[in-house]
Design a protein around this motif. Structure first.
Motif, mmCIF file in Angstrom:
data_model
loop_
_atom_site.group_PDB
_atom_site.id
_atom_site.type_symbol
_atom_site.label_atom_id
_atom_site.label_comp_id
_atom_site.label_asym_id
_atom_site.label_seq_id
_atom_site.Cartn_x
_atom_site.Cartn_y
_atom_site.Cartn_z
ATOM 1 N N UNK A 220 0.810 -1.218 0.000
ATOM 2 C CA UNK A 220 0.000 0.000 0.000
ATOM 3 C C UNK A 220 0.844 1.268 0.000
ATOM 4 N N UNK A 221 2.152 1.142 -0.141
ATOM 5 C CA UNK A 221 3.029 2.315 -0.072
ATOM 6 C C UNK A 221 2.697 3.313 -1.177
ATOM 7 N N UNK A 222 2.929 4.584 -0.887
ATOM 8 C CA UNK A 222 2.718 5.648 -1.863
ATOM 9 C C UNK A 222 3.923 5.707 -2.800
ATOM 10 N N UNK A 223 3.657 5.801 -4.101
ATOM 11 C CA UNK A 223 4.729 5.768 -5.102
ATOM 12 C C UNK A 223 5.196 7.189 -5.382
ATOM 13 N N UNK A 224 5.929 7.749 -4.437
ATOM 14 C CA UNK A 224 6.250 9.176 -4.455
ATOM 15 C C UNK A 224 7.630 9.509 -5.005
ATOM 16 N N UNK A 225 8.395 8.485 -5.411
ATOM 17 C CA UNK A 225 9.697 8.763 -6.031
ATOM 18 C C UNK A 225 10.101 7.584 -6.921
ATOM 19 N N UNK A 226 11.171 7.773 -7.672
ATOM 20 C CA UNK A 226 11.603 6.768 -8.640
ATOM 21 C C UNK A 226 11.970 5.456 -7.956
ATOM 22 N N UNK A 227 12.624 5.547 -6.801
ATOM 23 C CA UNK A 227 13.014 4.330 -6.081
ATOM 24 C C UNK A 227 11.791 3.491 -5.726
#
Length: 268
Positions: A220-227
């Protein structure tokens, strides 16, 4: 007050850099063992938190100084890690958000302020308040716990002295006694490390119990950066056997790993 007792080391200014680092590390090694002794207390608190959060409750940390900052850090990391709303885990500290960067004089001495800080969130009996205080005597924390408990909220604490006023104010105290600090009274060191470990244990185990982890993955993590986007794509590829392009398309459509996997499975 054990946290205020004299360091096991003296003449620190005469030590070499090597000896300073070695001796600090020696002291730090004792912290996980102190935390281990508190696992039964941590478990009792987590069980109660989960029960209430499944009924719509929230987790609220209150603290001052280093303790308050650690609560803010733990709360702020829950939304990106587990995809939960920003007001599900709340970190409040004496002196307000400005005190995160710069100490606010005497803010921790106001026993009424913590509850005033909590009230805008409209607390109810499903919520939990955890007071964080290395000393176990911070008025801001004691007052907040007393008010919260009187209002029917679940109360817990994380302290580093036994038999403290903060522990007495909480229904489910967690006492991690780490002993004297390397620099006498500098509780940002071992005490702060112990508090960080305990908060990690509390929030992580709560989120797992609430279903926010699948296997061992942050689905459920937010996809807030390229990593994180790369990590998510690899999770999707591994879970459902699609190629990179298909994984990225699914993530673009559903915004997170869980949605991508469930959406794919439902379309089959």
């Amino acid at each position: 007050m054990i946290t205020e007792t004299s360091s096991h080391y003296d003449h620190l200014e005469q030590m070499s850099v090597h000896d300073l680092l070695t001796n600090i590390n020696k002291e730090d090694k004792t912290v996980p063992f102190a935390v281990e002794k508190a696992i039964p207390q941590i478990e009792a608190l987590v069980v109660q938190i989960v029960k209430r959060m499944k009924e719509g409750g929230r987790l609220i940390y209150i603290g001052a100084g280093t303790s308050g900052r650690l609560g803010v850090v733990d709360a702020s990391e829950c939304p990106p890690t587990y995809g939960v709303p920003h007001d599900l885990v709340i970190g409040l500290m004496a002196g307000g958000d400005g005190a995160i960067r710069k100490a606010v004089e005497f803010a921790e001495d106001d026993a009424e302020q913590a509850w005033k800080d909590i009230e805008p969130y409209h607390p109810d009996e499903h919520d939990t308040v955890i007071g964080i205080a290395a000393s176990g005597r911070t008025p801001y924390v004691i007052g907040g716990l007393n008010k919260a408990r009187a209002a029917g909220l679940l109360t817990g604490c994380v302290v580093c002295n036994p038999g403290s006023a903060v522990a007495q104010a909480a229904e489910f105290p967690v006492e991690v006694v780490v002993g004297p600090e390397f620099v006498t009274g500098s509780t940002r060191m071992k005490a702060g490390t112990a508090q960080k470990l305990v908060l990690n244990m509390i929030s992580t185990s709560v989120m797992i119990q609430l279903g926010r982890i699948k296997g061992n993955k942050m689905v459920d993590m937010q996809l807030t950066n390229i990593k994180l986007q790369d990590r998510a794509a690899k999770m999707v590829m591994s879970e459902i056997g699609v190629n990179r392009e298909e994984a990225e398309e699914l993530l673009a459509k559903y915004s997170n790993v869980r949605g991508a996997i469930d959406g794919y499975n439902q379309s089959r």
